[in-house]
Scaffold this active site. Structure first.
Site, PDB file in Angstrom:
ATOM      1  N   ARG A  68       0.938  -1.007  -0.049  1.00 15.32           N
ATOM      2  CA  ARG A  68      -0.002   0.060   0.036  1.00 15.32           C
ATOM      3  C   ARG A  68       0.901   1.264  -0.018  1.00 15.32           C
ATOM      4  O   ARG A  68       0.964   2.047   0.943  1.00 15.32           O
ATOM      5  CB  ARG A  68      -0.954  -0.135   1.205  1.00 15.32           C
ATOM      6  CG  ARG A  68      -2.404  -0.293   0.626  1.00 15.32           C
ATOM      7  CD  ARG A  68      -2.845  -1.639   1.435  1.00 15.32           C
ATOM      8  NE  ARG A  68      -4.335  -1.489   1.056  1.00 15.32           N
ATOM      9  CZ  ARG A  68      -5.520  -1.824   1.952  1.00 15.32           C
ATOM     10  NH1 ARG A  68      -4.988  -2.210   2.786  1.00 15.32           N
ATOM     11  NH2 ARG A  68      -6.640  -1.855   1.490  1.00 15.32           N
ATOM     12  N   GLN A 114      -1.260   2.937  -5.548  1.00 12.36           N
ATOM     13  CA  GLN A 114      -2.541   3.446  -5.115  1.00 12.36           C
ATOM     14  C   GLN A 114      -3.651   2.926  -6.232  1.00 12.36           C
ATOM     15  O   GLN A 114      -4.745   2.498  -6.007  1.00 12.36           O
ATOM     16  CB  GLN A 114      -2.750   4.785  -4.740  1.00 12.36           C
ATOM     17  CG  GLN A 114      -2.686   4.844  -3.421  1.00 12.36           C
ATOM     18  CD  GLN A 114      -2.499   6.698  -3.039  1.00 12.36           C
ATOM     19  OE1 GLN A 114      -2.777   7.301  -3.708  1.00 12.36           O
ATOM     20  NE2 GLN A 114      -2.497   6.783  -1.748  1.00 12.36           N
ATOM     21  N   ASP A 172      -4.706  -0.693  -6.164  1.00 11.54           N
ATOM     22  CA  ASP A 172      -5.136  -1.330  -4.938  1.00 11.54           C
ATOM     23  C   ASP A 172      -6.637  -1.857  -4.744  1.00 11.54           C
ATOM     24  O   ASP A 172      -7.645  -1.023  -4.566  1.00 11.54           O
ATOM     25  CB  ASP A 172      -5.067  -0.009  -3.835  1.00 11.54           C
ATOM     26  CG  ASP A 172      -5.296  -0.460  -2.408  1.00 11.54           C
ATOM     27  OD1 ASP A 172      -5.680  -1.480  -2.200  1.00 11.54           O
ATOM     28  OD2 ASP A 172      -5.115   0.342  -1.455  1.00 11.54           O
ATOM     29  N   SER A 208      -8.671  -1.834  -1.695  1.00 12.29           N
ATOM     30  CA  SER A 208      -9.357  -0.536  -1.070  1.00 12.29           C
ATOM     31  C   SER A 208     -10.534  -0.256  -1.954  1.00 12.29           C
ATOM     32  O   SER A 208     -11.604  -0.232  -1.630  1.00 12.29           O
ATOM     33  CB  SER A 208      -8.492   0.380  -1.277  1.00 12.29           C
ATOM     34  OG  SER A 208      -7.563   0.584  -0.464  1.00 12.29           O
ATOM     35  N   TYR A 255      -1.376  -2.109   8.979  1.00 15.16           N
ATOM     36  CA  TYR A 255      -2.292  -2.871   9.459  1.00 15.16           C
ATOM     37  C   TYR A 255      -2.396  -3.189  10.772  1.00 15.16           C
ATOM     38  O   TYR A 255      -1.435  -3.109  11.609  1.00 15.16           O
ATOM     39  CB  TYR A 255      -1.965  -4.508   8.730  1.00 15.16           C
ATOM     40  CG  TYR A 255      -2.274  -4.399   7.031  1.00 15.16           C
ATOM     41  CD1 TYR A 255      -3.674  -4.435   6.631  1.00 15.16           C
ATOM     42  CD2 TYR A 255      -1.243  -4.440   6.012  1.00 15.16           C
ATOM     43  CE1 TYR A 255      -3.747  -4.440   5.378  1.00 15.16           C
ATOM     44  CE2 TYR A 255      -1.527  -4.528   5.023  1.00 15.16           C
ATOM     45  CZ  TYR A 255      -2.868  -4.352   4.328  1.00 15.16           C
ATOM     46  OH  TYR A 255      -3.200  -4.219   3.068  1.00 15.16           O
TER      47      TYR A 255
HETATM   48  P1  NAD Z   1      -8.471  -4.317   7.327  1.00 13.74           P
HETATM   49  O1  NAD Z   1      -9.407  -4.852   6.404  1.00 13.74           O
HETATM   50  O2  NAD Z   1      -7.257  -4.862   7.308  1.00 13.74           O
HETATM   51  O3  NAD Z   1      -8.808  -4.177   8.894  1.00 13.74           O
HETATM   52  C1  NAD Z   1     -10.246  -3.534   9.009  1.00 13.74           C
HETATM   53  C2  NAD Z   1      -9.761  -2.381  10.216  1.00 13.74           C
HETATM   54  O4  NAD Z   1     -10.189  -3.201  11.421  1.00 13.74           O
HETATM   55  C3  NAD Z   1      -8.448  -1.781  10.322  1.00 13.74           C
HETATM   56  O5  NAD Z   1      -8.648  -0.597  10.517  1.00 13.74           O
HETATM   57  C4  NAD Z   1      -7.900  -2.329  11.739  1.00 13.74           C
HETATM   58  O6  NAD Z   1      -7.188  -1.627  12.596  1.00 13.74           O
HETATM   59  C5  NAD Z   1      -9.510  -2.645  12.260  1.00 13.74           C
HETATM   60  N1  NAD Z   1      -9.366  -3.585  13.635  1.00 13.74           N
HETATM   61  C6  NAD Z   1      -8.621  -4.789  13.861  1.00 13.74           C
HETATM   62  N2  NAD Z   1      -8.733  -5.248  14.987  1.00 13.74           N
HETATM   63  C7  NAD Z   1      -9.751  -4.689  15.715  1.00 13.74           C
HETATM   64  C8  NAD Z   1     -10.242  -4.695  16.920  1.00 13.74           C
HETATM   65  N3  NAD Z   1     -10.141  -5.552  17.643  1.00 13.74           N
HETATM   66  N4  NAD Z   1     -11.142  -3.482  17.386  1.00 13.74           N
HETATM   67  C9  NAD Z   1     -11.444  -2.680  16.282  1.00 13.74           C
HETATM   68  N5  NAD Z   1     -10.806  -2.515  15.151  1.00 13.74           N
HETATM   69  C10 NAD Z   1     -10.246  -3.599  14.696  1.00 13.74           C
HETATM   70  O7  NAD Z   1      -8.004  -2.859   7.053  1.00 13.74           O
HETATM   71  P2  NAD Z   1      -7.915  -1.944   5.588  1.00 13.74           P
HETATM   72  O8  NAD Z   1      -9.086  -1.359   5.281  1.00 13.74           O
HETATM   73  O9  NAD Z   1      -7.162  -2.857   4.618  1.00 13.74           O
HETATM   74  O10 NAD Z   1      -6.729  -0.824   6.118  1.00 13.74           O
HETATM   75  C11 NAD Z   1      -5.312  -1.421   6.450  1.00 13.74           C
HETATM   76  C12 NAD Z   1      -4.519  -0.203   6.446  1.00 13.74           C
HETATM   77  O11 NAD Z   1      -4.131   0.233   5.152  1.00 13.74           O
HETATM   78  C13 NAD Z   1      -5.131   1.184   7.045  1.00 13.74           C
HETATM   79  O12 NAD Z   1      -3.793   1.637   7.961  1.00 13.74           O
HETATM   80  C14 NAD Z   1      -5.330   2.032   5.955  1.00 13.74           C
HETATM   81  O13 NAD Z   1      -5.440   3.331   6.227  1.00 13.74           O
HETATM   82  C15 NAD Z   1      -3.866   1.571   5.070  1.00 13.74           C
HETATM   83  N6  NAD Z   1      -4.295   1.829   3.723  1.00 13.74           N
HETATM   84  C16 NAD Z   1      -3.336   2.464   2.955  1.00 13.74           C
HETATM   85  C17 NAD Z   1      -3.693   2.651   1.490  1.00 13.74           C
HETATM   86  C18 NAD Z   1      -2.415   3.393   0.951  1.00 13.74           C
HETATM   87  O14 NAD Z   1      -1.800   4.150   1.299  1.00 13.74           O
HETATM   88  N7  NAD Z   1      -2.565   3.277  -0.547  1.00 13.74           N
HETATM   89  C19 NAD Z   1      -4.787   2.451   0.938  1.00 13.74           C
HETATM   90  C20 NAD Z   1      -5.748   1.727   1.782  1.00 13.74           C
HETATM   91  C21 NAD Z   1      -5.637   1.481   2.983  1.00 13.74           C
END
Ligand code: NAD
Length: 380
Positions: A122, A127, A130, A133, A229
């Site tokens: 990521r 981007q 992705d 996302s 993550y």
């Molecule tokens: P994911 O699907 O892996 O998880 C969903 C959410 O659940 C996460 O925010 C996680 O912190 C939360 N979670 C896990 N255990 C939990 C608990 N016990 N209680 C409450 N919440 C809990 O997450 P995602 O949507 O794939 O995103 C993961 C990371 O990637 C984030 O930091 C996001 O900002 C980042 N991201 C970056 C980019 C980029 O820079 N291109 C794009 C998308 C996402």
């Protein structure tokens, strides 16, 4: 090089890996595109639309796979599909590798270079590749639509001549991509929205899409890994989280859970005891149902009713929005592919962070540093 797009065979999967609008970018880069007849049917794209965009159409999967050098798919291939692929081809799709070590071995045996789109790092340069996302955002949106449909209440506040309707309360657990989209969607429908995440860094993002960030008395300093993550927490942590969340879920109408830990089963955050404390008629949309669910008793692809609360475990939200899901997927997968095409030649450059990050199987070996140890453990 011939890029082939098969029809997805998983029952209920309506997406297609490539839509016609993306094909000119591939042919301009010197690639030929072959699409299986009917591949776009789930999102209402006729074979003729592919032909108009510059692709050829194969009448069936046998002919498609016999010609393919690079295969673009949505879902991981079934054993039968792997068997039809030529040795040494490249395969790009969502691979579900942590849970499909058997598939990794099959690809290695056939010397297929397998890329898992969920492993694309990521980083800013990636981007537009992705897929996680793109698909998570759709799931977050549709989770709220589903909840609004099942909830025997209005979402918005209404002042009517028959009295005032108070707005429904929505609580989102996990504010990643899906969670943030769920918050924004529930807000647009007029609900009062609160959210919680173990990663304190998301508080600002939660507030920026209009929800209140709920703080619990939990130690979250070690909540995030280097990739952003969530890290798995101890059983004691989850127990404390359940205790503190019990009072919160008892006051809301809808809970949307998205809490995932990459490569692991989902943590149980809502116990049966918490369900009993919820208001009858409430709805839980468990977006982690495919990985066991965040709710005790959640069943993947089913709606179960427990103590008057509906627990929804659908796992196919992106496929239900097949037109937009395919549009986004197509852009993501083609950008990923074109990053490996230089001067009309497809080449796997292991020095490229994106290529290396997504490459799971190559030259007859499982090569990914997160999957390889699991394969070795399994073999031991
Ligand atoms: P994911 O699907 O892996 O998880 C969903 C959410 O659940 C996460 O925010 C996680 O912190 C939360 N979670 C896990 N255990 C939990 C608990 N016990 N209680 C409450 N919440 C809990 O997450 P995602 O949507 O794939 O995103 C993961 C990371 O990637 C984030 O930091 C996001 O900002 C980042 N991201 C970056 C980019 C980029 O820079 N291109 C794009 C998308 C996402």
């Amino acid at each position: 090089m011939l890029v082939a797009v098969p029809k997805e065979i998983l029952p209920g999967e309506n997406r297609v890996a490539l839509i016609p609008a993306t094909i000119p970018a591939l042919t301009k880069a010197g690639l030929e595109v072959l699409v299986e007849s009917g591949a776009g049917a789930g999102c209402f794209i006729a074979d003729e639309a592919y032909v108009k965009a510059g692709a050829k159409v194969a009448p069936n999967a046998d002919e498609l796979y016999a010609a393919a050098d690079i295969i673009l798919k949505v879902r991981p291939p079934e054993a039968d599909e792997v068997g039809r692929m030529k040795e040494g081809v490249a395969l790009v799709c969502l691979m579900d590798a942590f849970f499909r070590l058997d598939l990794m071995q099959k690809l290695a045996d056939r010397k297929i270079s397998g890329f898992g789109l969920e492993f694309v790092p990521r980083i800013t340069r990636a981007q537009s590749m992705d897929v996680l996302s793109s698909m998570a955002a759709i799931s977050g949106y549709r989770a709220v639509i589903e909840a609004a449909d099942l909830l025997p209440k209005y979402f918005p506040m209404l002042m009517t001549s028959a009295g005032t309707i108070t707005p429904s309360k929505v609580f989102v657990i996990g504010a990643g991509v899906a969670g943030l989209m769920a918050i924004a969607t529930a807000k647009r429908l007029g609900a009062v929205v609160e959210a919680y995440d173990t990663r304190p860094a998301v508080k600002e993002q939660v507030e920026s899409v209009g929800a209140k960030f709920v703080e619990f008395d939990l130690e979250t300093a070690d909540a995030e890994d280097k990739g952003g993550y969530a890290k798995a927490q101890s059983d004691d942590f989850y127990k404390k989280q359940q205790e503190q969340m019990k009072a919160k879920v008892a006051t809301v109408d809808v809970v949307i859970t998205t809490a995932a830990i990459p490569g692991k089963t989902a943590p149980v955050l809502i116990t049966d005891e918490m369900l009993q404390a919820m208001k009858p008629g409430s709805v839980i949309i468990d977006l982690a149902a495919e990985r066991g669910g965040n709710t005790e008793g959640a069943v993947a692809n089913e709606v179960v009713e427990k103590h008057g609360v509906k627990v929804v475990g659908y796992t196919d939200y992106p496929s239900r929005s097949s037109i937009h899901a395919s549009q986004l997927f197509s852009k993501n997968i083609s950008t990923f592919l074109l990053n490996m095409v230089k001067e009309e030649q497809f080449a796997i450059d292991l020095e490229d962070e994106i290529v290396k990050g997504a490459l799971l199987v190559h030259d007859g070996q499982v090569v990914h540093d997160m999957i390889k140890p699991l394969m070795e453990q399994q073999g031991a």
